[in-house]
Motif scaffolding. Structure first.
Motif, PDB file in Angstrom:
ATOM      1  N   ASP A 637       0.818  -1.211   0.000  1.00 12.35           N
ATOM      2  CA  ASP A 637       0.000   0.000   0.000  1.00 12.35           C
ATOM      3  C   ASP A 637       0.857   1.269   0.000  1.00 12.35           C
ATOM      4  OD1 ASP A 637       0.973  -0.264   2.524  1.00 12.35           O
ATOM      5  OD2 ASP A 637      -0.883   0.332   3.526  1.00 12.35           O
ATOM      6  N   ILE A 638       2.155   1.174   0.406  1.00 12.37           N
ATOM      7  CA  ILE A 638       3.089   2.307   0.327  1.00 12.37           C
ATOM      8  C   ILE A 638       4.437   1.742  -0.048  1.00 12.37           C
ATOM      9  CG2 ILE A 638       1.851   3.689   2.042  1.00 12.37           C
ATOM     10  CD1 ILE A 638       4.000   2.861   4.047  1.00 12.37           C
ATOM     11  N   PRO A 639       5.370   2.585  -0.514  1.00 12.86           N
ATOM     12  CA  PRO A 639       6.714   2.069  -0.794  1.00 12.86           C
ATOM     13  C   PRO A 639       7.319   1.444   0.459  1.00 12.86           C
ATOM     14  CG  PRO A 639       6.458   4.243  -1.738  1.00 12.86           C
ATOM     15  CD  PRO A 639       5.237   4.012  -0.899  1.00 12.86           C
ATOM     16  N   ALA A 640       7.962   0.310   0.285  1.00 14.07           N
ATOM     17  CA  ALA A 640       8.523  -0.408   1.426  1.00 14.07           C
ATOM     18  C   ALA A 640       9.932   0.077   1.704  1.00 14.07           C
ATOM     19  CB  ALA A 640       8.532  -1.901   1.142  1.00 14.07           C
ATOM     20  N   ALA A 641      10.164   0.568   2.904  1.00 10.84           N
ATOM     21  CA  ALA A 641      11.506   1.003   3.276  1.00 10.84           C
ATOM     22  C   ALA A 641      12.414  -0.205   3.500  1.00 10.84           C
ATOM     23  CB  ALA A 641      11.447   1.869   4.525  1.00 10.84           C
ATOM     24  N   ASP A 642      11.897  -1.239   4.063  1.00 12.20           N
ATOM     25  CA  ASP A 642      12.666  -2.449   4.341  1.00 12.20           C
ATOM     26  C   ASP A 642      11.821  -3.663   3.942  1.00 12.20           C
ATOM     27  OD1 ASP A 642      14.945  -1.191   5.739  1.00 12.20           O
ATOM     28  OD2 ASP A 642      13.387  -0.662   7.207  1.00 12.20           O
ATOM     29  N   LEU A 643      12.521  -4.722   3.608  1.00  8.71           N
ATOM     30  CA  LEU A 643      11.806  -5.950   3.279  1.00  8.71           C
ATOM     31  C   LEU A 643      11.257  -6.584   4.552  1.00  8.71           C
ATOM     32  CD1 LEU A 643      14.186  -7.595   0.663  1.00  8.71           C
ATOM     33  CD2 LEU A 643      12.106  -6.298   0.240  1.00  8.71           C
ATOM     34  N   PRO A 644      10.111  -7.238   4.511  1.00  6.34           N
ATOM     35  CA  PRO A 644       9.608  -7.941   5.702  1.00  6.34           C
ATOM     36  C   PRO A 644      10.479  -9.152   6.022  1.00  6.34           C
ATOM     37  CG  PRO A 644       8.274  -8.479   3.787  1.00  6.34           C
ATOM     38  CD  PRO A 644       9.228  -7.388   3.356  1.00  6.34           C
ATOM     39  N   ALA A 645      10.333  -9.639   7.246  1.00  7.86           N
ATOM     40  CA  ALA A 645      11.122 -10.803   7.663  1.00  7.86           C
ATOM     41  C   ALA A 645      10.687 -12.064   6.933  1.00  7.86           C
ATOM     42  CB  ALA A 645      10.997 -11.002   9.173  1.00  7.86           C
ATOM     43  N   SER A 646       9.430 -12.160   6.633  1.00  2.00           N
ATOM     44  CA  SER A 646       8.941 -13.358   5.947  1.00  2.00           C
ATOM     45  C   SER A 646       7.585 -13.050   5.342  1.00  2.00           C
ATOM     46  CB  SER A 646       8.815 -14.548   6.915  1.00  2.00           C
ATOM     47  OG  SER A 646       7.907 -14.233   7.954  1.00  2.00           O
ATOM     48  N   VAL A 647       7.189 -13.924   4.405  1.00  4.85           N
ATOM     49  CA  VAL A 647       5.881 -13.817   3.771  1.00  4.85           C
ATOM     50  C   VAL A 647       5.208 -15.176   3.891  1.00  4.85           C
ATOM     51  CG1 VAL A 647       4.633 -13.414   1.617  1.00  4.85           C
ATOM     52  CG2 VAL A 647       6.644 -12.036   2.162  1.00  4.85           C
ATOM     53  N   ARG A 648       3.905 -15.150   4.207  1.00  2.00           N
ATOM     54  CA  ARG A 648       3.134 -16.392   4.288  1.00  2.00           C
ATOM     55  C   ARG A 648       2.188 -16.449   3.100  1.00  2.00           C
ATOM     56  NH1 ARG A 648      -1.964 -18.006   5.832  1.00  2.00           N
ATOM     57  NH2 ARG A 648      -2.134 -20.052   6.846  1.00  2.00           N
ATOM     58  N   LEU A 649       2.341 -17.501   2.259  1.00  4.92           N
ATOM     59  CA  LEU A 649       1.434 -17.732   1.146  1.00  4.92           C
ATOM     60  C   LEU A 649       0.789 -19.102   1.322  1.00  4.92           C
ATOM     61  CD1 LEU A 649       3.608 -16.512  -1.865  1.00  4.92           C
ATOM     62  CD2 LEU A 649       1.905 -15.220  -0.594  1.00  4.92           C
ATOM     63  N   VAL A 650      -0.301 -19.317   0.629  1.00  3.03           N
ATOM     64  CA  VAL A 650      -0.937 -20.631   0.613  1.00  3.03           C
ATOM     65  C   VAL A 650      -0.638 -21.286  -0.722  1.00  3.03           C
ATOM     66  CG1 VAL A 650      -3.098 -21.898   0.687  1.00  3.03           C
ATOM     67  CG2 VAL A 650      -2.746 -19.949   2.212  1.00  3.03           C
ATOM     68  N   ASP A 651      -0.089 -22.518  -0.674  1.00  2.00           N
ATOM     69  CA  ASP A 651       0.222 -23.255  -1.892  1.00  2.00           C
ATOM     70  C   ASP A 651      -1.059 -23.425  -2.695  1.00  2.00           C
ATOM     71  OD1 ASP A 651       0.738 -25.216  -3.815  1.00  2.00           O
ATOM     72  OD2 ASP A 651       2.237 -26.181  -2.537  1.00  2.00           O
ATOM     73  N   PRO A 652      -1.129 -22.908  -3.920  1.00  2.00           N
ATOM     74  CA  PRO A 652      -2.387 -22.981  -4.687  1.00  2.00           C
ATOM     75  C   PRO A 652      -2.752 -24.392  -5.110  1.00  2.00           C
ATOM     76  CG  PRO A 652      -0.633 -22.132  -6.071  1.00  2.00           C
ATOM     77  CD  PRO A 652      -0.062 -22.211  -4.691  1.00  2.00           C
ATOM     78  N   PHE A 653      -1.810 -25.324  -4.955  1.00  2.00           N
ATOM     79  CA  PHE A 653      -2.070 -26.696  -5.399  1.00  2.00           C
ATOM     80  C   PHE A 653      -2.467 -27.591  -4.236  1.00  2.00           C
ATOM     81  CE2 PHE A 653       1.199 -24.667  -7.993  1.00  2.00           C
ATOM     82  CZ  PHE A 653       0.548 -24.608  -9.216  1.00  2.00           C
ATOM     83  N   THR A 654      -1.734 -27.510  -3.106  1.00  2.00           N
ATOM     84  CA  THR A 654      -2.000 -28.376  -1.952  1.00  2.00           C
ATOM     85  C   THR A 654      -2.784 -27.669  -0.870  1.00  2.00           C
ATOM     86  OG1 THR A 654       0.036 -27.747  -0.796  1.00  2.00           O
ATOM     87  CG2 THR A 654       0.186 -29.540  -2.395  1.00  2.00           C
ATOM     88  N   ARG A 655      -2.937 -26.348  -0.979  1.00  2.00           N
ATOM     89  CA  ARG A 655      -3.606 -25.507   0.013  1.00  2.00           C
ATOM     90  C   ARG A 655      -2.855 -25.495   1.339  1.00  2.00           C
ATOM     91  NH1 ARG A 655      -5.893 -22.999  -3.632  1.00  2.00           N
ATOM     92  NH2 ARG A 655      -7.280 -21.965  -2.159  1.00  2.00           N
TER      93      ARG A 655
END
Length: 1007
Positions: A637-655
């Motif tokens: 939503d705004i320019p990121a000054a620093d990268l986050p520590a981690s990202v959580r995604l859901v595997d689109p194949f196995t959920r």
């Protein structure tokens, strides 16, 4: 009976000796001087010519058998047992009818004459008034105790109990039959039986004896068991037994009472004497009554008295005197409500009175109730309570849980200490006393006073303020207070009148009251109204995403002005005036201060608001263009000054969740993009990627934690390809291709486009492909069939896989194109066989001319012959024993040789075996027909080469085989294209790695 024998009767002795054990009841009570028993005499008519009818067993003057007694012959006459419980026919004046002995059946021949006929023996000891068989009388048998030796004696040297003038009781209506008057019988009444029955007490080990001497019939039974058998007519004989020696056989037990049954018969006319002596008390003492045991009782007690003998009568007294048979009869259960002494005896005819039983029943006294010191009350912190009882020796038992004390409750030994509210119950116990009444005392832990209440409560003020203090519900409580920040205690000033404050003051107060726990401390702050309170921000400083709305207020001062700053400077009276909610979209430090006329400005409020980075949306992508989803692009939503520590995604194949570390995250083309990579995920048929919440930033400092949506941005990609091959030159080949999602098929069908490159054996093959149609495959989701022209494709037929060409013609319904670079998918069903066939022909089919030479052939072999008899020298000859491809001329023409012809365009491998008609192996060859060998063979119009195989009729050891039927089995497969499919003779297909067995037979016989 002979006179000398009858004289012996005068010596008849019936002796029983009883020795008393020391300390026994009978040894302590003097025996009676006389014992009078009842005897029963039954009179019979003897065998006398002057009288009829006569009884056959009573001889009178008639001769009789002598020497037939049981002792002389050594046999038993009477049976072992009599029934002592049968009282049928008993009367109040005589007990013992129907107990008579019974004869042994059959009787020994040596004594049988004395009882002939045996059926008439039952008359002896039973009343027979019918037919006037006998007449019954009662007599007294009086025993006198000799004080010198303690023996009871009965002597009668003229024992004629029913003679005229003798004392007897006639039981029937008829007198005795009369007397035998002729000499030498002196007018006495002979021919009678006599029985008496009594009880005695057996004392083990006291040498009690029974001795008898006499003639004619005598039987004695102890406890219903035979102990003397002197039946029969005989001279004087002796018999004796010791009770101790027969105790086991007769069932005697020490100190118990048992019956004695005596049976006598006088059957001949001579003198009659009866002399009986015994120390046995034949009238024993009754056992004691069974009485409710004496002892202590509460309120009342029901006293019972019973006796084992239902015929016994129980007498009793209540005045301390000894009961007798004249005392009152015990009426049944007797209820006592006061202390009393009862005495009991039991009486019964034929028995001496029982021993006296005396029992004292004592009404229990009641123990005094315990006393508590102090009694129940309210206490603070703890209280010691003691218990006492006025009854000496009493034990105090108590409970503190509200239950009733019992004899198992706790024993009071020392003062009880209570630190909580308790219900004390106590009861005193003393042996043989009624427990006391229950003491109940309630000890209540003091309640806590409520906090004092200040009126008015803490507030700001302009003029000096007057404050009053009260304790709700406790107007008598003492209130102590302080105004110097210290805690009030029992030495602090007592509140008596309202307090006046002119400056800011912290008032503390505490309530005190006897038997109550002091209250909590009340704290009220009275602030000089010249200082405004600090403004309040709602919400207080926090992190936010998107935007943040903040509202300001001054508690209690809605008319105060609020000045604020957002540049880090302290607000002044000239700073911006707060009039409406503030909206922040960036990091902001908010400071505010309140102003009001005649009031001091408030302290400065400072709140910090920080905008957090959050994901807005994301799409799944194929980063490397291999047709596999392996990453996502996330827009912030705004320019990121620093990268986050981690990202959580859901595997689109196995959920399943994928937690991706920083190493998998990078910046995109702009600062508001993050690029996330994860391992390739293969598509599955029908995979869909709906837009849903599939991502978030877990534990990422400075980033928002709300999840964000991920949508599908990839176009359709192929996931499976299946080829349908040509089996003839005129066939159309086709391929069914399944995609990850439905296609926008309009653009493809309009030009019958072929959007794939073909890979054959790892290399991309060019060339044009002519497509005749592209259609959906029914029943298979997202599957489409490309059908080719007959002459297409022109490239080699072996297709390894397909790859989407760099042509953006494959799109989904939303217009998303296929992944750049395409995706490779293996083609199932390859290689495609377009022309090649292997045909097997049978030549020279010959029927045997001599039926007698035809051996048996299996039916399945005969049905489809593979080769026939005969030799054709044209073409290439191949023998089983020769290397493949070797030409040979067969010189031996005396025997027919089987052969078969194969037609093929390509090289192949073969294996042939020969068996006889019994299935036994004969020979085998195998090899390969390569291109050079096939080139030697002529082609037909279709381009096929014919290869002729013959078998030299020899076995594996080189010896010729005999005439007859032989089975030929062949296995063939294409060599150049090993995976190639094809048809073979009668549409028989040979597949890769499949053993195809072709079976036929042929005959070998002389020409």
């Amino acid at each position: 009976m002979y006179a000398s024998i009858k004289q012996i009767l005068s010596a008849l002795a019936f002796t029983m000796t009883l020795v008393f054990t020391a300390g026994s009841l009978q040894a302590q009570i003097s025996p009676p001087a006389e014992l009078i028993l009842k005897g029963k005499v039954r009179d019979f008519v003897e065998s006398n010519p002057a009288r009829t009818p006569v009884h056959p067993h009573f001889y009178g003057t008639r001769p009789h058998q002598i020497g037939c007694s049981s002792q002389e012959t050594g046999v038993n006459i009477a049976q072992l047992d009599i029934d002592t419980t049968d009282d049928l026919g008993d009367t109040s004046v005589f007990k013992g009818d129907n107990r008579g002995p019974k004869l042994v059946a059959p009787l020994d021949a040596r004594v049988a004459q004395c009882f002939d006929p045996v059926a008439r023996f039952s008359d002896w000891y039973n009343d027979r008034p019918a037919g006037d068989v006998n007449r019954s009388f009662l007599i007294d048998i009086k025993f006198t105790r000799n004080p010198a030796n303690g023996v009871y004696e009965y002597f009668d040297d003229n024992f004629y109990p029913i003679d005229n003038g003798k004392t007897h009781l006639q039981l029937g209506t008829n007198p005795p039959y009369g007397h035998l008057l002729p000499a030498p019988y002196n007018g006495h009444n002979y021919g009678f039986t006599m029985e008496f029955h009594a009880h005695f007490t057996y004392f083990k080990g006291t040498n009690q004896k029974f001795t008898f001497r006499g003639d004619d019939d005598v039987w004695v039974f102890i406890n219903g068991k035979r102990v003397i058998d002197l039946g029969g007519i005989h001279s004087g004989q002796d018999a004796e037994f010791i009770l101790d020696t027969v105790a086991a056989a007769t069932g005697l037990q020490d100190s118990l009472v048992y019956p004695l049954d005596f049976f006598f018969a006088e059957r001949h006319t001579t003198t009659s004497r009866l002399r009986i002596t015994t120390t046995l008390e034949l009238e024993p003492m009754l056992s004691k009554p069974i009485v409710t045991p004496g002892g202590f009782f509460r309120d009342q007690i029901a006293v019972t008295a019973t006796h084992p003998s239902t015929a016994a009568v129980i007498h009793y007294t209540t005045d301390g005197s000894t009961p007798t048979g004249e005392s009152p009869v015990f009426p049944g259960p007797l209820t006592l409500t006061a202390t009393a002494t009862l005495k009991f005896i039991a009486t019964r005819p034929g028995y001496r009175n029982s021993e006296v039983v005396a029992e004292t029943y004592t009404l229990m006294q009641t123990v005094a109730a315990p006393q508590a010191n102090p009694t129940g009350r309210i206490f603070i912190a703890s209280l010691d309570v003691g218990l006492t009882v006025a009854t000496p020796g009493a034990v105090i038992r108590y409970t503190v849980d509200g239950s009733e004390p019992t004899e198992t409750s706790l024993i009071f030994t020392a003062a009880l200490t209570f630190t909580a509210t308790k219900t004390l119950k106590a009861k005193a116990f003393l042996a043989n006393w009624v427990p006391s009444a229950t003491l109940v005392e309630i000890y209540t832990l003091a309640s806590t006073l409520p906090k004092p209440v200040a009126t008015p409560a803490g507030r700001g003020f302009v003029e000096p303020i007057t404050v009053g203090l009260t304790v709700p519900g406790n107007p008598d409580a003492v209130i102590r207070y302080t105004v110097d920040e210290s805690e009030p205690n029992e030495t602090s000033p007592i509140f008596t009148s309202p307090l006046a404050f002119a400056v800011t003051t912290t008032l503390k107060a505490k309530a005190f009251k006897t038997d109550w726990v002091p209250s909590e401390v009340m704290v009220e702050v009275y602030i000089d109204a010249s200082t405004l309170p600090v403004p309040v921000a709602d919400p207080a400083g926090t992190g936010f995403t998107g935007g943040q709305i903040v509202r300001l207020s001054v508690p209690g001062h809605g008319d105060a002005q609020i000045r604020y700053t957002t540049d880090g400077l302290d607000p002044t009276a000239a700073s911006p005036l707060y009039s409406a909610a503030l909206a922040f979209t960036a990091n902001t430090v908010l400071k505010a201060k309140a102003f009001k006329p005649d009031w001091k400005p408030s302290p400065i409020m400072t709140e910090t608001y920080r905008r957090l980075v959050a994901g807005m949306k994301g799409v799944y992508v194929d980063n490397d263009g291999d047709g596999r989803i392996d990453g996502a692009v996330i827009r912030l939503d705004i320019p990121a000054a620093d990268l986050p520590a981690s990202v959580r995604l859901v595997d689109p194949f196995t959920r399943a969740p994928l937690i991706l570390p920083m190493s998998a995250i990078g910046k995109g083309a702009s600062n508001d993009l993050l690029i996330v990579r994860f391992p390739d995920q293969p598509f599955a048929p029908g995979t869909a990627f709906p837009t849903e919440i599939l991502g978030s930033f877990p534990d990422a400092s400075g980033f928002g934690t709300a999840p964000f949506p991920i949508s599908d941005s990839a176009g359709p990609v192929p996931v499976r390809a299946v080829s349908h091959n040509k089996t003839a030159p005129e066939d159309h080949a086709s391929i069914d291709i399944t995609f990850s999602e439905p296609l926008d098929l309009a653009a493809i069908q309009s030009g019958n486009l072929w959007p794939f490159d073909i890979i054959r054996k790892g290399a991309t093959e060019g060339g044009n492909v002519v497509v005749t149609s592209v259609e959906p495959v029914g029943g298979q989701p997202n599957t489409y069939r490309w059908t080719f022209a007959v002459e297409s494709p022109a490239w080699p037929v072996y297709i390894d896989s397909l790859v989407l060409a760099a042509k953006p013609v494959i799109r989904d319904a939303s217009g998303n194109p296929d992944v750049a670079g395409g995706k490779r998918v293996r083609v199932e069903g390859s290689p495609v066989t377009v022309f090649n066939k292997i045909e097997i022909q049978v030549v020279n089919s010959i029927e045997p001319k001599q039926k007698g030479l035809e051996p048996p052939v299996p039916a399945d072999v005969r049905a489809k012959p593979f080769a026939a008899i005969g030799v054709d020298r044209s073409g290439l000859e191949v023998c089983l024993s020769c290397p493949p491809g070797t030409e040979r001329t067969f010189l031996d023409n005396s025997v027919s040789r089987p052969e078969w012809i194969l037609k093929s365009k390509y090289a192949f491998q073969f294996s042939f075996s020969v068996y006889d008609h019994l299935g036994q192996f004969v020979n085998k060859t195998q090899g390969k027909m390569d291109a050079a060998m096939i080139a030697k063979l002529a082609q037909d119009k279709d381009g096929f080469h014919s290869i002729r195989f013959r078998w030299i009729p020899v076995a594996g050891n080189g010896e010729a085989v005999g005439t007859g039927a032989y089975i030929l089995k062949g296995v063939l497969f294409n060599h150049e294209n090993e995976e190639q499919l094809g048809t073979q003779g009668e549409n028989q297909i040979v597949k890769k790695s499949q053993t195809a067995v072709f079976k036929t037979f042929g005959y070998l016989r002389p020409r």
